[in-house]
Design a protein around this motif. Structure first.
Motif, mmCIF file in Angstrom:
data_model
loop_
_atom_site.group_PDB
_atom_site.id
_atom_site.type_symbol
_atom_site.label_atom_id
_atom_site.label_comp_id
_atom_site.label_asym_id
_atom_site.label_seq_id
_atom_site.Cartn_x
_atom_site.Cartn_y
_atom_site.Cartn_z
ATOM 1 N N ARG A 16 -10.083 -46.990 -52.374
ATOM 2 C CA ARG A 16 -10.019 -47.325 -53.796
ATOM 3 C C ARG A 16 -11.404 -47.698 -54.284
ATOM 4 N NH1 ARG A 16 -5.566 -51.792 -54.704
ATOM 5 N NH2 ARG A 16 -5.970 -51.267 -56.863
ATOM 6 N N LEU A 17 -11.720 -47.296 -55.497
ATOM 7 C CA LEU A 17 -12.950 -47.712 -56.159
ATOM 8 C C LEU A 17 -12.540 -48.402 -57.446
ATOM 9 C CD1 LEU A 17 -16.038 -47.762 -56.301
ATOM 10 C CD2 LEU A 17 -15.912 -45.615 -57.576
ATOM 11 N N LEU A 18 -12.696 -49.714 -57.450
ATOM 12 C CA LEU A 18 -12.357 -50.484 -58.640
ATOM 13 C C LEU A 18 -13.588 -50.561 -59.526
ATOM 14 C CD1 LEU A 18 -10.276 -53.403 -57.086
ATOM 15 C CD2 LEU A 18 -9.481 -51.221 -57.992
ATOM 16 N N GLN A 39 -10.213 -54.017 -47.287
ATOM 17 C CA GLN A 39 -11.495 -54.591 -46.898
ATOM 18 C C GLN A 39 -12.574 -54.021 -47.803
ATOM 19 O OE1 GLN A 39 -11.864 -53.536 -42.763
ATOM 20 N NE2 GLN A 39 -10.454 -55.115 -42.106
ATOM 21 N N LEU A 40 -13.589 -54.845 -48.084
ATOM 22 C CA LEU A 40 -14.708 -54.358 -48.875
ATOM 23 C C LEU A 40 -15.380 -53.222 -48.129
ATOM 24 C CD1 LEU A 40 -16.322 -57.728 -49.992
ATOM 25 C CD2 LEU A 40 -14.765 -56.261 -51.299
ATOM 26 N N TYR A 41 -15.799 -52.197 -48.854
ATOM 27 C CA TYR A 41 -16.483 -51.055 -48.262
ATOM 28 C C TYR A 41 -17.818 -50.915 -48.983
ATOM 29 C CZ TYR A 41 -17.295 -46.387 -46.407
ATOM 30 O OH TYR A 41 -17.830 -45.301 -45.767
ATOM 31 N N GLY A 42 -18.859 -51.389 -48.349
ATOM 32 C CA GLY A 42 -20.177 -51.350 -48.966
ATOM 33 C C GLY A 42 -20.373 -52.475 -49.963
ATOM 34 N N SER A 43 -21.526 -52.461 -50.570
ATOM 35 C CA SER A 43 -21.892 -53.482 -51.552
ATOM 36 C C SER A 43 -21.386 -53.091 -52.932
ATOM 37 C CB SER A 43 -23.411 -53.624 -51.597
ATOM 38 O OG SER A 43 -23.907 -54.032 -50.342
ATOM 39 N N PRO A 44 -21.198 -54.080 -53.801
ATOM 40 C CA PRO A 44 -20.828 -53.747 -55.166
ATOM 41 C C PRO A 44 -22.008 -53.084 -55.876
ATOM 42 C CG PRO A 44 -21.215 -56.094 -54.964
ATOM 43 C CD PRO A 44 -21.300 -55.514 -53.580
ATOM 44 N N ALA A 45 -21.699 -52.355 -56.922
ATOM 45 C CA ALA A 45 -22.725 -51.740 -57.756
ATOM 46 C C ALA A 45 -22.504 -52.194 -59.191
ATOM 47 C CB ALA A 45 -22.630 -50.222 -57.675
ATOM 48 N N VAL A 46 -23.585 -52.327 -59.926
ATOM 49 C CA VAL A 46 -23.477 -52.687 -61.338
ATOM 50 C C VAL A 46 -24.393 -51.789 -62.159
ATOM 51 C CG1 VAL A 46 -22.782 -55.094 -60.976
ATOM 52 C CG2 VAL A 46 -25.199 -54.518 -61.121
ATOM 53 N N ALA A 56 -18.621 -52.047 -59.961
ATOM 54 C CA ALA A 56 -17.808 -51.153 -59.126
ATOM 55 C C ALA A 56 -17.792 -51.718 -57.713
ATOM 56 C CB ALA A 56 -18.390 -49.746 -59.123
ATOM 57 N N GLN A 57 -16.624 -51.671 -57.086
ATOM 58 C CA GLN A 57 -16.495 -52.116 -55.700
ATOM 59 C C GLN A 57 -15.543 -51.174 -54.977
ATOM 60 O OE1 GLN A 57 -17.946 -54.792 -53.705
ATOM 61 N NE2 GLN A 57 -17.100 -53.294 -52.301
ATOM 62 N N ALA A 58 -16.032 -50.595 -53.896
ATOM 63 C CA ALA A 58 -15.194 -49.740 -53.062
ATOM 64 C C ALA A 58 -14.418 -50.608 -52.084
ATOM 65 C CB ALA A 58 -16.050 -48.731 -52.310
ATOM 66 N N LEU A 59 -13.183 -50.203 -51.823
ATOM 67 C CA LEU A 59 -12.295 -50.895 -50.887
ATOM 68 C C LEU A 59 -11.671 -49.868 -49.969
ATOM 69 C CD1 LEU A 59 -10.815 -52.789 -53.818
ATOM 70 C CD2 LEU A 59 -11.763 -54.030 -51.894
ATOM 71 N N LEU A 60 -11.454 -50.250 -48.734
ATOM 72 C CA LEU A 60 -10.885 -49.346 -47.753
ATOM 73 C C LEU A 60 -9.768 -50.060 -47.011
ATOM 74 C CD1 LEU A 60 -11.357 -46.489 -46.571
ATOM 75 C CD2 LEU A 60 -12.833 -47.551 -44.888
ATOM 76 N N TRP A 61 -8.654 -49.360 -46.826
ATOM 77 C CA TRP A 61 -7.549 -49.908 -46.049
ATOM 78 C C TRP A 61 -7.929 -49.804 -44.578
ATOM 79 C CZ3 TRP A 61 -3.680 -52.810 -47.476
ATOM 80 C CH2 TRP A 61 -2.636 -53.044 -46.571
ATOM 81 N N PRO A 62 -7.779 -50.882 -43.812
ATOM 82 C CA PRO A 62 -8.122 -50.805 -42.390
ATOM 83 C C PRO A 62 -7.235 -49.779 -41.679
ATOM 84 C CG PRO A 62 -7.109 -52.928 -42.918
ATOM 85 C CD PRO A 62 -7.234 -52.166 -44.193
ATOM 86 N N SER A 63 -7.859 -48.844 -41.012
ATOM 87 C CA SER A 63 -7.096 -47.780 -40.344
ATOM 88 C C SER A 63 -6.571 -48.253 -39.005
ATOM 89 C CB SER A 63 -7.967 -46.540 -40.173
ATOM 90 O OG SER A 63 -9.102 -46.853 -39.404
ATOM 91 N N SER A 64 -5.596 -47.527 -38.505
ATOM 92 C CA SER A 64 -5.060 -47.848 -37.193
ATOM 93 C C SER A 64 -6.114 -47.479 -36.155
ATOM 94 C CB SER A 64 -3.774 -47.085 -36.944
ATOM 95 O OG SER A 64 -3.999 -45.709 -37.043
ATOM 96 N N PRO A 65 -6.082 -48.116 -34.979
ATOM 97 C CA PRO A 65 -7.062 -47.801 -33.926
ATOM 98 C C PRO A 65 -7.002 -46.327 -33.552
ATOM 99 C CG PRO A 65 -5.760 -49.726 -33.346
ATOM 100 C CD PRO A 65 -5.142 -49.136 -34.581
#
Length: 69
Positions: A16-18, A39-46, A56-65
């Motif tokens: 997701r990119l909010l 989980q946060l994915y990278g740094s926010p951008a403005v 803008a803030q990218a978010l990533l769902w933690p994947s299964s192992p």
């Protein structure tokens, strides 16, 4: 969250990119996603659109192992 799941709830996407004005509402949206387990994915951008600061803030769902890791 007591049990890890491999997919986000409610059919939400894994990535997701909010985006939105850099205000309390935007911060609440990011906080709600973190509370769901993203989980946060990278740094926010403005950026500035001439009227407001847009965040803008990218978010990533933690994947299964993955096998072998």
């Amino acid at each position: 969250m007591t049990q890890a799941t491999t997919t986000p709830p409610d059919g939400l996407p894994i990535y997701r990119l909010l985006t939105g004005p850099d205000d309390a509402s935007f911060c609440r949206r990011v906080s709600e996603a973190l509370a769901l387990g993203y989980q946060l994915y990278g740094s926010p951008a403005v950026t500035f659109n001439g009227e407001n600061v847009i965040a803008a803030q990218a978010l990533l769902w933690p994947s299964s192992p993955k096998a072998g890791q």
